[in-house]
Write an enzyme that holds these catalytic residues in place. Structure first.
Site, PDB file in Angstrom:
ATOM      1  N   ASP A  43     -35.312 -23.522  -1.954  1.00 13.34           N
ATOM      2  CA  ASP A  43     -33.768 -23.703  -2.448  1.00 13.34           C
ATOM      3  C   ASP A  43     -34.140 -24.248  -3.689  1.00 13.34           C
ATOM      4  O   ASP A  43     -34.313 -24.926  -4.009  1.00 13.34           O
ATOM      5  CB  ASP A  43     -32.942 -24.354  -1.442  1.00 13.34           C
ATOM      6  CG  ASP A  43     -33.220 -24.909  -0.463  1.00 13.34           C
ATOM      7  OD1 ASP A  43     -33.119 -23.138  -0.192  1.00 13.34           O
ATOM      8  OD2 ASP A  43     -32.423 -25.715   0.792  1.00 13.34           O
ATOM      9  N   PRO A  47     -29.655 -20.316  14.259  1.00 11.31           N
ATOM     10  CA  PRO A  47     -29.112 -21.777  14.582  1.00 11.31           C
ATOM     11  C   PRO A  47     -28.111 -21.809  13.109  1.00 11.31           C
ATOM     12  O   PRO A  47     -28.144 -21.280  12.581  1.00 11.31           O
ATOM     13  CB  PRO A  47     -30.248 -22.748  15.032  1.00 11.31           C
ATOM     14  CG  PRO A  47     -31.386 -21.763  14.455  1.00 11.31           C
ATOM     15  CD  PRO A  47     -31.133 -19.765  14.228  1.00 11.31           C
ATOM     16  N   GLY A  48     -27.097 -22.790  13.488  1.00  8.79           N
ATOM     17  CA  GLY A  48     -26.593 -23.590  12.632  1.00  8.79           C
ATOM     18  C   GLY A  48     -27.413 -24.327  11.934  1.00  8.79           C
ATOM     19  O   GLY A  48     -28.483 -24.215  11.744  1.00  8.79           O
ATOM     20  N   GLY A  77     -27.432 -21.478  -3.475  1.00  7.73           N
ATOM     21  CA  GLY A  77     -29.179 -21.931  -3.510  1.00  7.73           C
ATOM     22  C   GLY A  77     -30.370 -21.464  -2.334  1.00  7.73           C
ATOM     23  O   GLY A  77     -31.118 -21.508  -2.371  1.00  7.73           O
ATOM     24  N   GLY A 121     -40.323 -21.375   9.541  1.00  8.80           N
ATOM     25  CA  GLY A 121     -39.796 -20.292   8.144  1.00  8.80           C
ATOM     26  C   GLY A 121     -40.483 -21.679   7.782  1.00  8.80           C
ATOM     27  O   GLY A 121     -40.617 -22.371   7.763  1.00  8.80           O
ATOM     28  N   ILE A 122     -39.806 -21.562   6.559  1.00  4.35           N
ATOM     29  CA  ILE A 122     -39.717 -22.169   5.229  1.00  4.35           C
ATOM     30  C   ILE A 122     -38.411 -21.802   4.411  1.00  4.35           C
ATOM     31  O   ILE A 122     -37.972 -20.792   3.978  1.00  4.35           O
ATOM     32  CB  ILE A 122     -41.168 -21.948   4.666  1.00  4.35           C
ATOM     33  CG1 ILE A 122     -40.772 -21.214   3.595  1.00  4.35           C
ATOM     34  CG2 ILE A 122     -42.554 -22.414   4.949  1.00  4.35           C
ATOM     35  CD1 ILE A 122     -42.272 -20.934   2.385  1.00  4.35           C
ATOM     36  N   TYR A 143     -34.282 -17.798   0.988  1.00  6.43           N
ATOM     37  CA  TYR A 143     -33.862 -17.528   3.397  1.00  6.43           C
ATOM     38  C   TYR A 143     -33.533 -16.537   3.123  1.00  6.43           C
ATOM     39  O   TYR A 143     -33.416 -16.257   4.429  1.00  6.43           O
ATOM     40  CB  TYR A 143     -33.930 -19.271   2.649  1.00  6.43           C
ATOM     41  CG  TYR A 143     -33.699 -19.731   3.908  1.00  6.43           C
ATOM     42  CD1 TYR A 143     -34.816 -20.142   5.085  1.00  6.43           C
ATOM     43  CD2 TYR A 143     -32.953 -20.286   4.728  1.00  6.43           C
ATOM     44  CE1 TYR A 143     -35.168 -20.634   6.240  1.00  6.43           C
ATOM     45  CE2 TYR A 143     -32.618 -20.361   5.839  1.00  6.43           C
ATOM     46  CZ  TYR A 143     -33.744 -21.200   6.519  1.00  6.43           C
ATOM     47  OH  TYR A 143     -33.567 -21.144   7.874  1.00  6.43           O
ATOM     48  N   GLY A 147     -39.896 -29.429  14.645  1.00  2.21           N
ATOM     49  CA  GLY A 147     -38.654 -29.477  15.008  1.00  2.21           C
ATOM     50  C   GLY A 147     -38.181 -28.423  15.903  1.00  2.21           C
ATOM     51  O   GLY A 147     -38.390 -28.174  16.461  1.00  2.21           O
ATOM     52  N   ILE A 148     -37.476 -27.283  15.369  1.00  6.87           N
ATOM     53  CA  ILE A 148     -37.059 -26.095  16.610  1.00  6.87           C
ATOM     54  C   ILE A 148     -38.577 -25.584  17.287  1.00  6.87           C
ATOM     55  O   ILE A 148     -38.368 -25.307  18.828  1.00  6.87           O
ATOM     56  CB  ILE A 148     -36.105 -24.915  15.790  1.00  6.87           C
ATOM     57  CG1 ILE A 148     -34.885 -25.543  15.896  1.00  6.87           C
ATOM     58  CG2 ILE A 148     -35.509 -23.991  16.928  1.00  6.87           C
ATOM     59  CD1 ILE A 148     -33.723 -24.417  14.583  1.00  6.87           C
TER      60      ILE A 148
END
Ligand code: CAA
Length: 259
Positions: free
Chosen positions: A110, A199-200, A165, A106-107, A169, A30-31
């Site tokens: 939800d 980030p969005g 949810g 990060g995780i 986070y 990912g990022i």
């Protein structure tokens, strides 16, 4: 005749991070993977941490090596303080210093708050927020001693706006913003900048795991009408690393979804 000017002052204009040593947590996917690649392309020696994805970090290493960059992978659980200490020690032992820390790992877990278990709350806090404490704590004395440091933490639009949810986070991502501004105040006169990127909704596995209709609904509300790309977040990180007079700031990369 072609004249190529590579040098601006003492900085190689094509590889402005040449000679810098960077840690990127959560660099396997990912990022984080994209940030690692962009920093390496810009000349930094990058130490990327991974936790559950040895295969993915190998792919990142291969890409960077094929591009002629310098990359080293380390297995680190950022939620474990001793792991963060070991990370800092190993980087200093092998590369002599730490100039840049990107707190990206990060995780999500939800769940609506009524259903959320204590374990789901604790796990997300431990990785996303305590992880930022652990890695930053492990490098800060070194950065202070060398009178130079760049710390960029990856927060989220969810830390600014909240999300259904995601109480756990969102709490970590909002926590990162308070942490960033406070540490920026404490270190501004000591050569260290501390900033955050929010980030969005970016096209990563984390976002792909969202229920389809929830994601479609969000994208329809993004003024730019699309997901972001990891590289678009990495560019904001690269800017913050090079911006000597910018500290305590939050850059949103969200297609206009939250202003
Ligand atoms: N908005 C409004 N209502 C919603 C909702 C939403 N987004 N999601 C669920 N609900 C409603 C349900 O319809 C249900 O309503 P009823 O009781 O009236 O039927 C109620 O909320 C409870 O639903 P569930 O029992 O399904 O709730 P749950 O505790 O199992 O949680 C969920 C469901 C985990 C929230 C699921 O909807 C989900 O995964 N949503 C997406 C969460 C999200 O946005 N994640 C972002 C991941 S990407 C990321 O985090 C990166 C970043 O930084 C941006």
């Amino acid at each position: 005749m072609t004249t190529t000017v590579f040098e601006v002052g003492k900085v190689n204009a094509l590889k402005p991070l040449e000679g810098k040593v960077a840690i990127v947590t959560g660099a396997s996917r990912g990022i984080g993977a994209e940030i690692a690649k962009v920093l390496a392309r810009n000349g930094a020696t990058v130490v990327g941490t991974y936790h559950n994805s040895p295969k993915h970090i190998q792919d990142v290493a291969k890409t960077i090596e094929e591009e002629g960059g310098k990359f080293h992978a380390l297995h680190v659980d950022v939620s474990v303080y001793e792991d963060a200490e070991r990370l800092a020690l190993e980087v200093i032992e092998n590369f002599g210093k730490i100039d840049i820390l990107i707190n990206n790992a990060g995780i999500t877990k939800d769940r609506t708050f009524r259903k959320m278990t204590k374990e789901e709350w604790d796990t997300v806090i431990n990785v996303n927020l305590n992880g930022v404490f652990n890695t930053t704590k492990a490098v800060i004395e070194h950065m202070l001693a060398q009178n130079y440091g760049r710390i960029v933490s990856i927060s989220s639009i969810v830390g600014q706006a909240g999300a259904f949810g995601q109480t756990n986070y969102a709490a970590t991502k909002a926590g990162i913003l308070g942490f960033t501004k406070s540490l920026a105040l404490e270190t501004a006169s000591k050569g260290i900048t501390v900033n955050a990127v929010c980030p969005g909704y970016i096209g990563t596995e984390m976002v792909a795991a969202m229920p389809e209709e929830v994601l479609n609904n969000i994208v329809s509300k993004v003024p730019m009408k699309r997901l972001g790309e990891p590289g678009e977040v990495a560019q904001a990180v690269l800017y913050l690393i090079q911006a000597d007079y910018v500290t305590g700031q939050v850059i949103a990369v969200n297609g206009g979804l939250y202003m």
